[in-house]
Design a protein around this motif. Structure first.
Motif: not given
Ligand SMILES: Cc1cc2nc3c(=O)[nH]c(=O)nc-3n(C[C@H](O)[C@H](O)[C@H](O)COP(=O)(O)OP(=O)(O)OC[C@H]3O[C@@H](n4cnc5c(N)ncnc54)[C@H](O)[C@@H]3O)c2cc1C
Ligand SMILES: [Zn+2]
Lengths: 415, 108
Positions: A190-193, A196-200, A25-27, A1-8
């Motif tokens: 929460y969904a994104r996190a 990112d941990m591999g949950m569906d 993801r929508s697996p 997962m690419k982090r959100y930041s001012a740089f991004a």
């Protein structure tokens, strides 16, 4: 997962925003998971998140019949406070409130938590005593609240009318660290996190049956087929009775409609949340400038996500007396959600009569504020299999044992 | 707006005239009851998605109690009937069954 930041943001601006990735993801569902959570509202997603974060359990699916956050999580008026009366409530709601303070950093997702302060108005002698009692209880619980007089209320809310003919404002319970947050951002973050941990996270997938063997849950039937699991968490708010029925047990709650509405946007005029429980109305101003308004529940069982018009009328009528300047505002949208209300107005978190099946429900009209604390507590129950920690007092058996966590009289009706 | 006909006075009353009081036909266990029975009476509710039998009171009318059969998914009203009964009238149950063939029938 690419982090959100001012740089991004700068990087993406420089390349025409072509590099943003999907937030989750929508697996397609796998055939088996260690843990399945039914319901991708805030509470279900937070449960999955803390299962991963606190217990390292990541072979998890969150199953959602609609779109994530489309239930009450995306329909509420986002009031966050922890000034409850009973100790178990104060503990879980205060945990939640404190987790909200760091949620944006923790999830790397801006949930726009705004600790602008919440006032609960006292408009009867009875409420004065009730809120003073709550302020004392909160002091003992380590929750910072304070009883304030009418002058201070006026200072905090210049647009308020203190001397209403029927219900003058006599003071209020003030929680300066309460506030609001962006509701769907909480679900999305929460969904994104979790993803990112591999949950569906599986959306557009309705659970239609619960499979059991020897009194234990073994999996679920869904519109996308059967899925097996070791443990099952039901976190479906207004649909809890329906899901419990599928699993073969009963719940001490009823599902009713709760409504809210927002006005056209206006210039900033109120920078705190005001709740008036005697007259059944509450109001805050969103960052866009809309006045966000909510009231009480309808009295009858309902699954339609629509409420009765006369309740809105009553709410608005009451608020116009308290805030005369809103009488000329046009209302833009109104909607309803189905809330699951228990006998003592407190939630149920814990084990069920079915083995390896856990439930989190009964948050009724006020569970948005509780999302992180509830997920934290529910994850502990699922991971350990024991109703312990913050959830310990909130078990389903309390109704039989007469150990109520009675918030219905003390903390007012809504939120 | 929900409109129910009060079987006591015959008036078709809208919900602002009425008070809803939840599930009907609950067995009211009293002193000496077991914990299970008391829990069932005081707290457990059917809360169905679909056909629901419930108690109403015509508060701003004749003041009397009555029962209604309603769908919680569509808000359709199947009918109302007097409160002095332990279960819904047979003809009402038959009428609902015709409209909702999948309905499991009246369960207490
Ligand atoms: C109008 C309104 C105003 C409110 N205001 C506030 C407030 O100001 N402050 C506050 O703290 N709380 C408030 N609340 C309460 C708060 O919204 C809820 O307590 C909270 O959002 C519940 O979250 P949840 O995750 O448990 O449920 P939900 O967000 O409803 O999520 C449950 C999910 O389960 C899914 N589901 C159901 N059945 C199935 C099935 N068979 N298969 C798969 N998925 C299924 C649903 O689609 C839904 O997405 C308000 C509620 C409403 C309706
Ligand atoms: Zn009548």
């Amino acid at each position: 997962m690419k982090r959100y930041s001012a740089f991004a943001i700068a990087r993406e601006a420089a390349r025409y925003h072509t590099g943003w990735e999907r937030a989750w993801r929508s697996p397609e569902p796998k055939s088996h998971y260690d843990v399945i959570i039914i319901g991708a509202g805030g509470h279900g997603l937070a449960t999955a998140y803390y299962l991963g974060k606190n217990y390292g359990i990541t072979n998890v699916a969150v199953i959602e019949k609609g779109w994530l956050g489309g239930g009450n999580t995306g329909r509420n008026t986002t009031i966050i406070r922890s000034n409850y009366l009973q100790d178990p409530s104060a503990a879980i709601y205060e945990k939640a409130r404190s987790l909200y303070e760091t949620m944006s950093q923790d999830l790397n997702y801006n949930v726009m938590f705004s600790p602008r302060g919440v006032i609960m108005l006292a408009q009867t002698e009875h409420e004065i005593r009730g809120y003073q009692r709550t302020a004392h209880a909160n002091a003992l619980q380590g929750v910072k609240t304070e009883w304030i007089g009418p002058e201070r209320v006026k200072q905090l809310v210049p647009i308020i009318e203190l001397s209403g003919p029927r219900y003058p404002v006599l003071g209020g319970l003030w929680q300066s660290r309460g506030g609001t947050a962006r509701h769907d951002a909480v679900a999305w973050g929460y969904a994104r996190a979790c993803s990112d941990m591999g949950m569906d996270i599986i959306q557009q997938c309705e659970v239609t049956g619960i499979d059991k063997s020897g009194g234990n849950v073994t999996g679920i039937q869904t519109t996308k087929g059967a899925i097996k699991c070791n443990k099952l968490g039901m976190v479906v708010a207004g649909n809890s009775g329906h899901l419990a029925d599928m699993a073969g047990f009963r719940l001490p709650l009823e599902s009713v409609a709760l409504q809210a509405l927002v006005s056209e946007p206006i210039k900033p005029c109120m920078d705190v949340v005001v709740m008036a429980n005697t007259v059944h109305g509450y109001m805050s101003q969103s960052d866009k400038g809309e006045m966000v308004i909510g009231g009480g529940t309808d009295g009858f069982n309902n699954y339609t996500q629509r409420g009765s018009f006369h309740h809105l009328e009553e709410t608005v009528r009451a608020l116009i007396e308290t805030f005369p300047m809103i009488s000329r505002l046009k209302m833009l949208r109104h909607w309803g959600g189905i809330v699951d209300v228990t006998g003592d107005r407190s939630p149920i978190i814990g084990t069920t009569p079915v083995g390896n099946c856990y439930i989190n429900c009964g948050w009724g009209t006020g569970g948005f504020k509780a999302i992180p604390g509830s997920g934290w507590a529910m994850a502990e129950v699922i991971a350990t299999g024991e109703p312990q920690g913050l959830a310990a007092e909130f078990g389903l058996n309390r109704f039989q044992e007469g150990r109520f966590i009675d918030e219905s009289v003390a903390a007012g009706v809504a939120h | 707006m929900l409109i129910l006909t009060c079987p006591n006075c015959g008036i078709a009353a809208d919900e602002t005239e009425l008070h809803a009081d939840g599930q009907a036909h609950i067995t009211r266990h009293g002193a000496g009851a077991s914990d299970d029975d008391l829990e069932e009476y005081l707290f457990m509710r059917n809360n169905p998605k679909g056909v629901h039998f419930e108690r109403w009171r015509h508060v701003y009318g004749c003041g009397k109690w009555f029962h209604a059969a309603r769908c919680t998914m569509t808000l359709e009203v199947f009918g109302t009937y007097p409160a002095q009964t332990l279960e819904p009238p047979k003809d009402l149950v038959a009428k609902i069954k015709k409209k909702r063939p999948d309905w499991e029938g009246f369960v207490k």
